[in-house]
Scaffold this motif. Sequence first.
Motif, PDB file in Angstrom:
ATOM      1  N   THR A   1     -16.996 -70.023  14.402  1.00  0.00           N
ATOM      2  CA  THR A   1     -16.652 -68.788  15.106  1.00  0.00           C
ATOM      3  C   THR A   1     -17.608 -67.658  14.755  1.00  0.00           C
ATOM      4  OG1 THR A   1     -14.345 -69.496  15.144  1.00  0.00           O
ATOM      5  CG2 THR A   1     -14.771 -67.175  15.559  1.00  0.00           C
TER       6      THR A   1
ATOM      7  N   ARG B   1     -16.670 -59.906  13.763  1.00  0.00           N
ATOM      8  CA  ARG B   1     -15.379 -59.932  14.459  1.00  0.00           C
ATOM      9  C   ARG B   1     -14.681 -61.284  14.342  1.00  0.00           C
ATOM     10  NH1 ARG B   1     -17.255 -57.086  20.176  1.00  0.00           N
ATOM     11  NH2 ARG B   1     -17.564 -54.962  19.354  1.00  0.00           N
ATOM     12  N   ALA B   2     -15.290 -62.222  13.642  1.00  0.00           N
ATOM     13  CA  ALA B   2     -14.812 -63.599  13.687  1.00  0.00           C
ATOM     14  C   ALA B   2     -13.538 -63.839  12.893  1.00  0.00           C
ATOM     15  CB  ALA B   2     -15.914 -64.549  13.193  1.00  0.00           C
TER      16      ALA B   2
ATOM     17  N   SER C   1     -10.272 -60.518  20.087  1.00  0.00           N
ATOM     18  CA  SER C   1     -11.340 -59.596  19.722  1.00  0.00           C
ATOM     19  C   SER C   1     -11.097 -58.202  20.291  1.00  0.00           C
ATOM     20  CB  SER C   1     -12.698 -60.139  20.198  1.00  0.00           C
ATOM     21  OG  SER C   1     -13.775 -59.458  19.600  1.00  0.00           O
TER      22      SER C   1
ATOM     23  N   TYR D   1     -19.368 -64.620  17.042  1.00  0.00           N
ATOM     24  CA  TYR D   1     -18.606 -63.377  16.943  1.00  0.00           C
ATOM     25  C   TYR D   1     -18.936 -62.560  15.699  1.00  0.00           C
ATOM     26  CZ  TYR D   1     -15.821 -65.119  20.824  1.00  0.00           C
ATOM     27  OH  TYR D   1     -15.413 -65.571  22.060  1.00  0.00           O
TER      28      TYR D   1
END
Length: 389
Positions: free
Chosen positions: A117, A124-125, A359, A121
């Motif tokens: 992830t 933000r993961a 997110s 991202y």
Amino acid sequence: MTSLHTALAHARSPQPPGPDIPAGHQVTPWPGEPHPVPSHLDRLLRLSLGGNRLRPAASAGALHPVNTHLLLGPDNTVPPGRYAYDPVRHRLLARGTASADAPPGAVAVLTVTARRTVSHYGHRAWPLLLLDTGHATAALALAGAPQWCPDADITLLAAAAGLPPDWHGAEPEHPLAAVRLTPGPADALDRWAAYAPGAPPLPTSRTPPPVLRRTWRILSSLPGTTTWRPTAAPALPDTALTSRRSARPPFPGVPERTLLEQVRATARRTAPVPWRLLTARHPGTAAAPAGGAAPADLAARAAGQSLLGQVGALLVAHGCPDDAPPAQVRRDHVLAGHGVGLAQAVATHLGLASRPIGSWQHGPCGPPHIVHALALGVRTQPPEGTDRP
């Protein structure tokens, strides 16, 4: 503020993630001997996490970071021990045997491989990893798992799953939740934790970037209390589980209120976090819908996802501030993923189009401190890529 609070505020900030990095293996390369899935677990795993597209469990960016380790007692058709589940091949990889007095029943420990992830991202993961874990627990619950633990002590989970204390250059997995697949003793995790850890997976030559190392530290620091609870999943036909997909907008039609209430009631009953239902404005009017905002108003907060202007309604989980206790941050995100996962299955069963939205960032519109959401609607035109009649 603690480092976790700073990290949550950063994840919710408008700062975009950095450039993509390699996502790594789709399935952790454990070295164990493959075994067929025991017959009494075959349907459960096929309908929840199995399949060559790792469906029907939803995942941010279709990156599927969640892994499953099965702790199987002596009442199975394979030797008692720990196994890693390969969802692509629908096989078990032996990770260590257990004695004949191992706890009866089957328990799943869910871990995440953060790189998958983080690869897209970035900072933000890590909240998305918690949401994805909740979606995986929802998929197992819908397939028949009776109990789950969204906040188990991480040290206990790691020991029970036999995760290696030293990964020797392999991509580490971080445990986040446990699910009872069949009935078993209350102290099953403690008894499995008494067995020695297994060998690590195959090493990787990739150097972890700073954002990945920070994510590992966050996942290693999340507290827990090991509270088991019933999954409370609605009873749905198998077709509702296998057909559940994240629909591609547009689906701007506002569903009937009775249908929306069924979806919201599922989320509220199974995931005790605040929920709010927002509906789209009717064409040609400027009046604010119930809730004071429309899905389109929140597009900027959802990482700029303009698709929210093409949906009929939005079910929003919210109420976890940046400075919430760390245990609440973990619990609320996992619960929100669980609730959205179950709500999406109900929406599919009712014939609605739906799509989980993760997110979330801070912003002036809508409820504060959004954790997760489910876009809902009725198609008013054929999906993109299909011929019109």
